[in-house]
Design an enzyme around this catalytic site. Structure first.
Site, mmCIF file in Angstrom:
data_model
loop_
_atom_site.group_PDB
_atom_site.id
_atom_site.type_symbol
_atom_site.label_atom_id
_atom_site.label_comp_id
_atom_site.label_asym_id
_atom_site.label_seq_id
_atom_site.Cartn_x
_atom_site.Cartn_y
_atom_site.Cartn_z
ATOM 1 N N CYS A 70 -62.993 101.102 36.376
ATOM 2 C CA CYS A 70 -63.134 99.724 35.911
ATOM 3 C C CYS A 70 -64.308 99.597 34.945
ATOM 4 O O CYS A 70 -65.446 99.937 35.299
ATOM 5 C CB CYS A 70 -63.331 98.790 37.109
ATOM 6 N N CYS A 73 -67.339 97.210 36.316
ATOM 7 C CA CYS A 73 -68.217 97.594 37.422
ATOM 8 C C CYS A 73 -69.516 98.168 36.845
ATOM 9 O O CYS A 73 -69.542 98.641 35.701
ATOM 10 C CB CYS A 73 -67.537 98.627 38.309
ATOM 11 N N HIS A 116 -66.254 94.631 42.823
ATOM 12 C CA HIS A 116 -64.937 94.740 42.196
ATOM 13 C C HIS A 116 -63.847 94.046 43.005
ATOM 14 O O HIS A 116 -62.877 93.517 42.444
ATOM 15 C CB HIS A 116 -64.578 96.217 42.008
ATOM 16 N N ASN A 156 -59.157 83.493 33.740
ATOM 17 C CA ASN A 156 -57.782 83.831 34.077
ATOM 18 C C ASN A 156 -57.827 84.680 35.335
ATOM 19 O O ASN A 156 -58.517 85.699 35.360
ATOM 20 C CB ASN A 156 -57.117 84.643 32.954
ATOM 21 N N HIS A 167 -61.255 93.159 38.000
ATOM 22 C CA HIS A 167 -62.615 92.769 38.379
ATOM 23 C C HIS A 167 -62.816 91.261 38.152
ATOM 24 O O HIS A 167 -62.357 90.718 37.143
ATOM 25 C CB HIS A 167 -63.620 93.546 37.530
ATOM 26 N N HIS A 169 -63.865 88.174 36.698
ATOM 27 C CA HIS A 169 -64.537 87.884 35.441
ATOM 28 C C HIS A 169 -63.841 86.720 34.732
ATOM 29 O O HIS A 169 -62.729 86.339 35.061
ATOM 30 C CB HIS A 169 -64.542 89.111 34.523
ATOM 31 N N GLN A 171 -64.041 84.486 30.620
ATOM 32 C CA GLN A 171 -64.315 84.676 29.202
ATOM 33 C C GLN A 171 -64.906 83.406 28.601
ATOM 34 O O GLN A 171 -64.790 82.319 29.178
ATOM 35 C CB GLN A 171 -63.025 85.046 28.457
#
Length: 354
Positions: A70, A73, A116, A156, A167, A169, A171
């Site tokens: 990933c 991470c 993660h 998303n 993971h 996250h 934007q």
């Protein structure tokens, strides 16, 4: 909050946000990366009046890597990632495969936690508050870029949404124009203001929802969440601060303090909508903020007439079934919702944390 800015090996900016002031962030990016090269281009649609970002370089972006590879991470030993340090609280960096870049705006990635296997709903209130601080700081910073007119923070969540990295996250997009959705809201606000002799459309909507009560999902001292009267999605919640502000920067301390508790409760309810044993609910969480420029095209309204709010919705309409944007939605932009908003609100009240 402590903020530490550094550069990755290819020149992209990376910022650590830490809850402790004594943390040192001096790890270098040891990857042999070439300078970032993008082909982002904005094209105007003469028929619809909107714009499309053409970004062919995104075809080669990382797609569903195994967990031990990933890129979000922390780096560990010889396994090098986008984050050079071996741990982090919250980190933001320029997207390696941006939809918008240079004169066409900017795209950033926000990693909510180094864990993660977690999700935003798993964060503590302190961690969620730090994410809010990061969103606010990035909104402030991007608003000063000459290529950015509007800042959009969003998450998303879930493969069904199209997420390519598991993971936790989100934007941040810095658009070089006012987005079509925001433009529609501003025009509606201008028309309402003229028709009512100065009334605010957003205040009117919130007041009507609170008065009706049937679509209220939860309410705190400083925030209120409801399923809108004309919800487009099967389960859709709008979260407003009770004191209208145009953007994240204008939130007062009381609203900022209460936000993590309210938002985490909403996310946890979303994961319980469809009952025990169901997979995590896919969703999009979207902050709507007033543009920082270009308001002259919306006669009669200013930034202060806009209301910051978050829209949270899922494309899952029932267990094992998704809401697809088919002919009416995709072809004509006319949504058809299978779940009455009042029913959705009732379900979201039923799955409240005990």
């Amino acid at each position: 909050m402590k903020k530490t800015s550094t550069r990755l090996a290819d020149g992209r900016e990376l910022i650590y946000y830490d809850s402790r002031d004594d943390v040192v962030r001096d790890a270098a990016d040891r990857r042999p990366l070439d300078p970032t090269s993008t082909t982002s281009e904005i094209r105007h649609d003469a028929l619809l009046g909107d714009s499309v970002a053409i970004a062919s370089h995104r075809q080669g972006r990382t797609y569903h890597p195994p967990a031990d590879e990933c890129p979000l991470c922390p780096s560990e030993g010889d396994r090098l990632s986008e984050i050079p340090d071996s741990s982090y609280d919250v980190v933001v960096f320029e997207n390696r495969f941006p939809s918008l870049a240079g004169d066409s705006g900017r795209c950033e990635v926000v990693c909510f936690t180094s864990d993660h296997n977690a999700s935003f709903a798993d964060l503590t209130e302190e961690q969620a508050g730090l994410v809010l601080d990061a969103w606010t700081d990035r909104t402030a910073e991007l608003s000063h870029l000459p290529s950015v007119e509007q800042v959009f923070c969003f998450e998303n969540r879930g493969a069904e949404i199209g997420v390519t990295l598991g993971h936790p996250h989100g934007q941040i997009y810095g658009y070089p124009f006012t987005t079509p959705r925001t433009a529609l809201m501003l025009r509606s606000a201008a028309a309402h203001k003229e028709a009512t002799g100065g009334g605010n459309l957003f205040d009117h909507v919130v007041e009507q929802e609170r008065a009706a009560g049937s679509r209220i999902v939860l309410e705190g001292e400083h925030w209120v969440a409801f399923v809108p009267y004309a919800a487009h999605w099967p389960y859709e919640v709008h979260l407003y601060p009770k004191r209208r502000v145009p953007d994240l920067l204008a939130l007062d301390e009381d609203a900022r303090t209460e936000f993590p508790k309210v938002y985490l409760e909403l996310l946890r309810r979303f994961d319980r909508i469809f009952g025990e044993g169901e997979p995590p609910t896919p969703y999009i969480a979207a902050w709507h903020q007033a543009p920082f420029g270009g308001l002259e095209q919306f006669e009669g309204v200013s930034r202060d007439d806009f209301a910051l709010h978050l829209e949270l919705f899922t494309i899952r309409r029932t267990s094992g079934k998704l809401k697809f944007l088919a002919g009416s939605e995709s072809g004509m932009n006319v949504f058809i919702n299978d779940v009455p908003p009042e029913t959705a609100a009732q379900r979201l009240r039923e799955v409240a944390s005990s």
